[in-house]
Scaffold this motif. Structure first.
Motif, PDB file in Angstrom:
ATOM      1  N   LYS A   1       0.879  -1.181  -0.193  1.00 38.76           N
ATOM      2  CA  LYS A   1      -0.092   0.015   0.075  1.00 38.76           C
ATOM      3  C   LYS A   1       0.688   1.285   0.132  1.00 38.76           C
ATOM      4  O   LYS A   1       0.707   2.020  -0.525  1.00 38.76           O
ATOM      5  N   ALA A   2       1.802   1.107   0.882  1.00 30.52           N
ATOM      6  CA  ALA A   2       2.848   2.377   0.889  1.00 30.52           C
ATOM      7  C   ALA A   2       3.537   2.548  -0.591  1.00 30.52           C
ATOM      8  O   ALA A   2       3.820   3.795  -0.968  1.00 30.52           O
ATOM      9  N   PHE A   3       3.873   1.548  -1.343  1.00 29.94           N
ATOM     10  CA  PHE A   3       4.493   1.590  -2.502  1.00 29.94           C
ATOM     11  C   PHE A   3       3.725   2.156  -3.494  1.00 29.94           C
ATOM     12  O   PHE A   3       3.938   2.951  -4.506  1.00 29.94           O
ATOM     13  N   VAL A   4       2.337   1.713  -3.484  1.00 27.26           N
ATOM     14  CA  VAL A   4       1.298   2.311  -4.508  1.00 27.26           C
ATOM     15  C   VAL A   4       1.060   3.613  -4.327  1.00 27.26           C
ATOM     16  O   VAL A   4       0.847   4.390  -5.160  1.00 27.26           O
ATOM     17  N   ARG A   5       1.012   4.347  -2.838  1.00 30.92           N
ATOM     18  CA  ARG A   5       0.829   5.498  -2.706  1.00 30.92           C
ATOM     19  C   ARG A   5       1.799   6.460  -3.007  1.00 30.92           C
ATOM     20  O   ARG A   5       1.753   7.706  -3.115  1.00 30.92           O
ATOM     21  N   ASP A   6       3.175   5.816  -2.898  1.00 31.51           N
ATOM     22  CA  ASP A   6       4.212   6.636  -2.934  1.00 31.51           C
ATOM     23  C   ASP A   6       4.539   7.403  -4.561  1.00 31.51           C
ATOM     24  O   ASP A   6       4.357   6.942  -5.551  1.00 31.51           O
ATOM     25  N   GLU A   7       4.400   8.776  -4.458  1.00 30.90           N
ATOM     26  CA  GLU A   7       4.364   9.293  -5.824  1.00 30.90           C
ATOM     27  C   GLU A   7       5.654   9.963  -5.973  1.00 30.90           C
ATOM     28  O   GLU A   7       5.898  10.839  -6.857  1.00 30.90           O
ATOM     29  N   ARG A   8       6.964   9.855  -5.312  1.00 34.28           N
ATOM     30  CA  ARG A   8       8.091  10.345  -5.614  1.00 34.28           C
ATOM     31  C   ARG A   8       8.847   9.901  -6.806  1.00 34.28           C
ATOM     32  O   ARG A   8       9.403  10.758  -7.573  1.00 34.28           O
ATOM     33  N   GLY A   9       8.373   8.878  -7.529  1.00 35.26           N
ATOM     34  CA  GLY A   9       9.117   8.486  -8.644  1.00 35.26           C
ATOM     35  C   GLY A   9       8.170   8.805  -9.965  1.00 35.26           C
ATOM     36  O   GLY A   9       8.678   8.541 -11.096  1.00 35.26           O
ATOM     37  N   VAL A  10       7.014   9.387  -9.739  1.00 34.31           N
ATOM     38  CA  VAL A  10       6.262   9.849 -10.794  1.00 34.31           C
ATOM     39  C   VAL A  10       6.671  10.529 -11.634  1.00 34.31           C
ATOM     40  O   VAL A  10       6.644  10.581 -12.928  1.00 34.31           O
ATOM     41  N   SER A  11       7.262  11.647 -11.171  1.00 39.64           N
ATOM     42  CA  SER A  11       7.731  12.758 -12.087  1.00 39.64           C
ATOM     43  C   SER A  11       8.662  12.338 -13.063  1.00 39.64           C
ATOM     44  O   SER A  11       8.991  12.621 -14.337  1.00 39.64           O
ATOM     45  N   ALA A  12       9.688  11.392 -12.376  1.00 38.03           N
ATOM     46  CA  ALA A  12      10.801  11.026 -13.435  1.00 38.03           C
ATOM     47  C   ALA A  12      10.333   9.979 -14.479  1.00 38.03           C
ATOM     48  O   ALA A  12      10.688  10.046 -15.601  1.00 38.03           O
ATOM     49  N   MET A  13       9.253   9.286 -14.081  1.00 42.15           N
ATOM     50  CA  MET A  13       8.543   8.440 -15.286  1.00 42.15           C
ATOM     51  C   MET A  13       7.763   9.226 -16.265  1.00 42.15           C
ATOM     52  O   MET A  13       7.929   9.179 -17.451  1.00 42.15           O
ATOM     53  N   GLU A  14       7.359  10.624 -15.793  1.00 41.53           N
ATOM     54  CA  GLU A  14       6.682  11.126 -16.722  1.00 41.53           C
ATOM     55  C   GLU A  14       7.715  11.891 -17.678  1.00 41.53           C
ATOM     56  O   GLU A  14       7.351  11.964 -19.034  1.00 41.53           O
ATOM     57  N   TYR A  15       8.905  12.239 -17.165  1.00 41.63           N
ATOM     58  CA  TYR A  15       9.854  13.018 -17.814  1.00 41.63           C
ATOM     59  C   TYR A  15      10.800  11.834 -18.944  1.00 41.63           C
ATOM     60  O   TYR A  15      11.016  12.077 -20.133  1.00 41.63           O
ATOM     61  N   ALA A  16      10.584  10.355 -18.410  1.00 40.66           N
ATOM     62  CA  ALA A  16      11.136   9.468 -19.360  1.00 40.66           C
ATOM     63  C   ALA A  16      10.105   9.216 -20.374  1.00 40.66           C
ATOM     64  O   ALA A  16      10.442   8.994 -21.495  1.00 40.66           O
ATOM     65  N   ILE A  17       8.718   9.399 -20.257  1.00 41.01           N
ATOM     66  CA  ILE A  17       7.930   8.982 -21.246  1.00 41.01           C
ATOM     67  C   ILE A  17       8.088  10.219 -22.221  1.00 41.01           C
ATOM     68  O   ILE A  17       7.839  10.100 -23.461  1.00 41.01           O
ATOM     69  N   LEU A  18       7.906  11.659 -21.699  1.00 43.96           N
ATOM     70  CA  LEU A  18       8.142  12.698 -22.442  1.00 43.96           C
ATOM     71  C   LEU A  18       9.293  12.523 -23.444  1.00 43.96           C
ATOM     72  O   LEU A  18       9.326  12.862 -24.434  1.00 43.96           O
ATOM     73  N   ALA A  19      10.540  12.012 -22.985  1.00 46.11           N
ATOM     74  CA  ALA A  19      11.677  12.034 -23.666  1.00 46.11           C
ATOM     75  C   ALA A  19      11.519  10.838 -24.655  1.00 46.11           C
ATOM     76  O   ALA A  19      12.198  11.300 -25.742  1.00 46.11           O
ATOM     77  N   GLY A  20      10.961  10.073 -24.614  1.00 49.88           N
ATOM     78  CA  GLY A  20      10.442   8.852 -25.504  1.00 49.88           C
ATOM     79  C   GLY A  20       9.779   9.406 -26.556  1.00 49.88           C
ATOM     80  O   GLY A  20      10.138   9.152 -27.863  1.00 49.88           O
ATOM     81  N   ILE A  21       8.719  10.164 -26.344  1.00 48.68           N
ATOM     82  CA  ILE A  21       7.832  10.729 -27.194  1.00 48.68           C
ATOM     83  C   ILE A  21       8.820  11.944 -28.132  1.00 48.68           C
ATOM     84  O   ILE A  21       8.605  11.746 -29.295  1.00 48.68           O
ATOM     85  N   VAL A  22       9.554  12.631 -27.636  1.00 44.45           N
ATOM     86  CA  VAL A  22      10.620  13.513 -28.446  1.00 44.45           C
ATOM     87  C   VAL A  22      11.178  12.759 -29.221  1.00 44.45           C
ATOM     88  O   VAL A  22      11.532  13.056 -30.337  1.00 44.45           O
ATOM     89  N   ALA A  23      11.936  11.618 -28.763  1.00 42.49           N
ATOM     90  CA  ALA A  23      12.816  10.707 -29.503  1.00 42.49           C
ATOM     91  C   ALA A  23      12.179  10.214 -30.911  1.00 42.49           C
ATOM     92  O   ALA A  23      12.522  10.260 -31.949  1.00 42.49           O
ATOM     93  N   VAL A  24      10.834   9.881 -30.445  1.00 41.45           N
ATOM     94  CA  VAL A  24      10.201   9.144 -31.694  1.00 41.45           C
ATOM     95  C   VAL A  24       9.833  10.323 -32.624  1.00 41.45           C
ATOM     96  O   VAL A  24       9.740  10.150 -33.964  1.00 41.45           O
TER      97      VAL A  24
END
Length: 61
Positions: free
Chosen positions: A6-29
């Motif tokens: 439950k703590a792992f699911v609620r933890d949002e510290r890595g969400v912004s890093a994941m969003e940046y990774a997805i955005l970088a992937g879209i830019v690369a494509v």
């Protein structure tokens, strides 16, 4: 174990890093798509430049 999950699911510290990774992937494509679209134009430009340099070399020599 349940508290950890439950703590792992609620933890949002890595969400912004994941969003940046997805955005970088879209830019690369997108850049890859643009590069493939412009490749024939760039090849034509270099071919034209090569013929002009060759003509200038022939006329000068």
């Amino acid at each position: 174990m349940r508290k950890f999950i439950k703590a792992f699911v609620r933890d949002e510290r890595g969400v912004s890093a994941m969003e940046y990774a997805i955005l970088a992937g879209i830019v690369a494509v997108a850049l890859g798509a643009l590069a493939s679209g412009f490749s024939s134009n760039i090849q034509s430009w270099f071919s034209d430049l090569n013929s002009k340099v060759t003509t200038a070399k022939t006329n000068a020599g």
